[in-house]
Design an enzyme around this catalytic site. Sequence first.
Site, PDB file in Angstrom:
ATOM      1  CG  ASP A 170      -2.117   0.765   0.935  1.00  0.00           C
ATOM      2  OD1 ASP A 170      -2.311   1.473   0.047  1.00  0.00           O
ATOM      3  OD2 ASP A 170      -3.109   0.289   1.988  1.00  0.00           O
ATOM      4  CG  ASP A 201      -9.394   2.508  -0.172  1.00  0.00           C
ATOM      5  OD1 ASP A 201      -8.890   1.317  -0.450  1.00  0.00           O
ATOM      6  OD2 ASP A 201      -8.943   3.406   0.497  1.00  0.00           O
TER       7      ASP A 201
HETATM    8  C1  GLA Z   1      -5.706   1.854   2.457  1.00  0.00           C
HETATM    9  C2  GLA Z   1      -6.210   0.935   1.578  1.00  0.00           C
HETATM   10  C3  GLA Z   1      -7.104  -0.145   2.321  1.00  0.00           C
HETATM   11  C4  GLA Z   1      -6.784  -0.508   3.559  1.00  0.00           C
HETATM   12  C5  GLA Z   1      -6.382   0.701   4.354  1.00  0.00           C
HETATM   13  C6  GLA Z   1      -5.464   0.150   5.415  1.00  0.00           C
HETATM   14  O1  GLA Z   1      -6.754   2.949   2.503  1.00  0.00           O
HETATM   15  O2  GLA Z   1      -6.598   1.273   0.026  1.00  0.00           O
HETATM   16  O3  GLA Z   1      -7.565  -0.823   1.163  1.00  0.00           O
HETATM   17  O4  GLA Z   1      -5.617  -1.411   3.287  1.00  0.00           O
HETATM   18  O5  GLA Z   1      -5.299   1.475   3.578  1.00  0.00           O
HETATM   19  O6  GLA Z   1      -4.874   1.296   6.355  1.00  0.00           O
END
Ligand code: GLA
Length: 767
Positions: free
Chosen positions: A463, A533
């Site tokens: 990420d 997301d």
């Molecule tokens: C980001 C990612 C999510 C999740 C969060 C965790 O927002 O896109 O899918 O993994 O971080 O903190």
Amino acid sequence: MILTENNRFVLQTQRTGYAFHTTAGGVLQHLYYGVRLPREEDYLSVPVTRNQPGNALLDNDDMCREDLLQEAGTTGWGDLRQPLVELTFPDGGRAADFRFSHFERPENAAPEGLPSALGGETLKVVLKERNHDVYLELYYTVFEETDVIARWSRLINDTAETVWVRRLMSQQLDLPVGDYDLVTFRGAWAREMDMVRQHLEGQLQWSSGAGISSNRCNPFAMVCRRDACEDYGDVWAMNLVYSGDHLGTAEKSAYHQVRLTQGMGLLHWQLEPGASFDSPQAVMTYSDRGFGGVSRAMHPFVQKHIVRGYWQDRERPVLVNSWEAIYFKVSHRKVVQLARSAKEIGAELLVLDDGWFTGRTDDSHALGDWTADKKKLPGGLASLAKEVNALGIDFGLWVEPEMISENSELFRAHPDWILGHKDQAIGRNQYVLDLTRPEVCQYVLESMRAILGGADIRYIKWDMNRILGDTFSPAWPAARQGEVRHRYILGLYGILKELTAEFPQVLFESCASGGNRFDLGMLCYMPQVWASDNTDAACRAAIQWGYSYGYPQSVLGCHVSDAPNHQTLRRTPLESRFAMAAMGLLGYELDPGELSADKRQRIKDQIAFYKAHRRLFQFGRLYRCPSAEGEKLTMVVTPDGTEAAGVHFAALNQPNPIQKPLYCRGLHREKVYHLTNRLTEVHMKDFGSLVNYMAPIRIRAGSLVEKVADQVIKLPPDAIDQTASGAAFCQAGFYPVQPFGGTGFNEGTRLMKDFDSRLYLWTEETE
Ligand code: GLA
């Protein structure tokens, strides 16, 4: 195929042709990019050069560069359009005149330290600046089968002094006078890939200054003639194999030609004597079959030449991700429980998302400290992975290695490892690590090696949750600060190259708050990306549609999440959420153990269905079909045309609905297909108090009687059962079962709730 006769260059793919030559004075004049022409001579119709320039400039060969289609535009010689290259020479002068020197046919050529497409046939054309020993090398790689041509540029400083590079674009495409539109894909967090079509007048650009390719504007873009649409018309598409700042320009000049350029953003790069500097690689394709034609060139190109290694052509596992299930509330017991229920529904991989490492109680802590939190996971990752594996399911993990929290051991030990000054605009309470420094990259690599080497981890979600702002780096002198953003990306690529080579079978999924770094650069290392997301089925219908123009569904992470949805609070039918996620790499982002037994059973059935058709869903050829306003029909078809699936998403139900046919795409004309649909359960309670119109006793909504009746009385799901040729399905279409529209429900009616979908299957009839 690349033809190089008499300093004329013709690059041919199966369906396209691209041509340029050198003028008598050695300027590279672009000739053509379009449908492949039957004879080589056809490419040589040289556009007229202006000999009455008005007040435009003529060069020393009487060429008016302002009105000349070119391969490598420069500054100071009368071409006023955005250039491919922009330099400052030691005396401060900026006029640059690159002329043809020679060409070569290198076996292997790739930009240094940057990812690039695999394979193809390469042409290298070398130009020299007329008054300085500075060379510009243009690399063209032809991918014949997928109709893609890649380009990148290298500058070499053979002078005894420093030259400054302001701009070195990867590609330039000059199109002849015409009426064009620019199509770009813009957005923000949780609303990625919104397609924007603008008439091309004056100067337009598509770019990111976020330090990463970003969701603000994806590097993929198209230029088309004004009459082009999904199935018809001329379309040229571009994309960049790069993950940092990018810049695309589209410009209709004073002489109405159109220049497109694409590359990394503007910089201030100090090119020392003897040094060279490479742009990232860019790719382009052309189709006379509309946007659909572009997608069907780009998809196999990404699948065959960008995605590589063990997972290139492999079916991806169905996963359960812990994020929307438990967020930061991680414990050994909870994760094992989640793995158990994931296994029960048929998932193959349990991904432990954020919240597992020392001190990570919320998003303001611990990034950089990549060891398991002993309070949450007393046995560490190894014992957790072992226990999960013992349930018969793989274990995967979330990491965010490019980041550092102020509240972390790492920051306390190395406060100087952050990018930018301490006092800076901050995103998600975290700083970015300075990956321009080898010791920082080394730390990241070693932390990741320790994680992957210390437990049986089959999947990593990598990420990156903030954009770059202040990118001052104390590791570089003031004069080189303009190089930092590109050097950050080079540092990142160095890490990813080593790590993915050391752990070739680990499935990496790239993520940046969803699609904030969705690009071909990351896809060279990681075969899939968490697309957004936003897991709301209605939003996903649009987001995934947007991605599909430039990227195949085999790289799109798509999850079913709970209702109401955590981003929109919208309730969408479970079957619709599944149908949407099935058009990509299916996962579930919820706790199955918290659902009713009935819902768990339905999910189990969804996963079994997906697995039975997984190759088709993940790797089938994708078609965007004609769709009414607000609706979307997407189809995937096996390469041999024997099987197809389609998801029809219909946003809002209407009373007394208009009966519209759905027109298919991609089916083989002569083949005969049997069409069925996935049956969707119909519940009595979905009718609310309307049941009292029919029921012998009064049933109150939400009452126990309603609950019992709902379980006992089974209403028929709508079913379609039709046989026709591929041509008939595409040209005449088919009529979905009539939706409920306010006047009665029977077997010939289907219950379409708001944001509902139907998943259709076509199977070839073989006698
Ligand atoms: C980001 C990612 C999510 C999740 C969060 C965790 O927002 O896109 O899918 O993994 O971080 O903190």
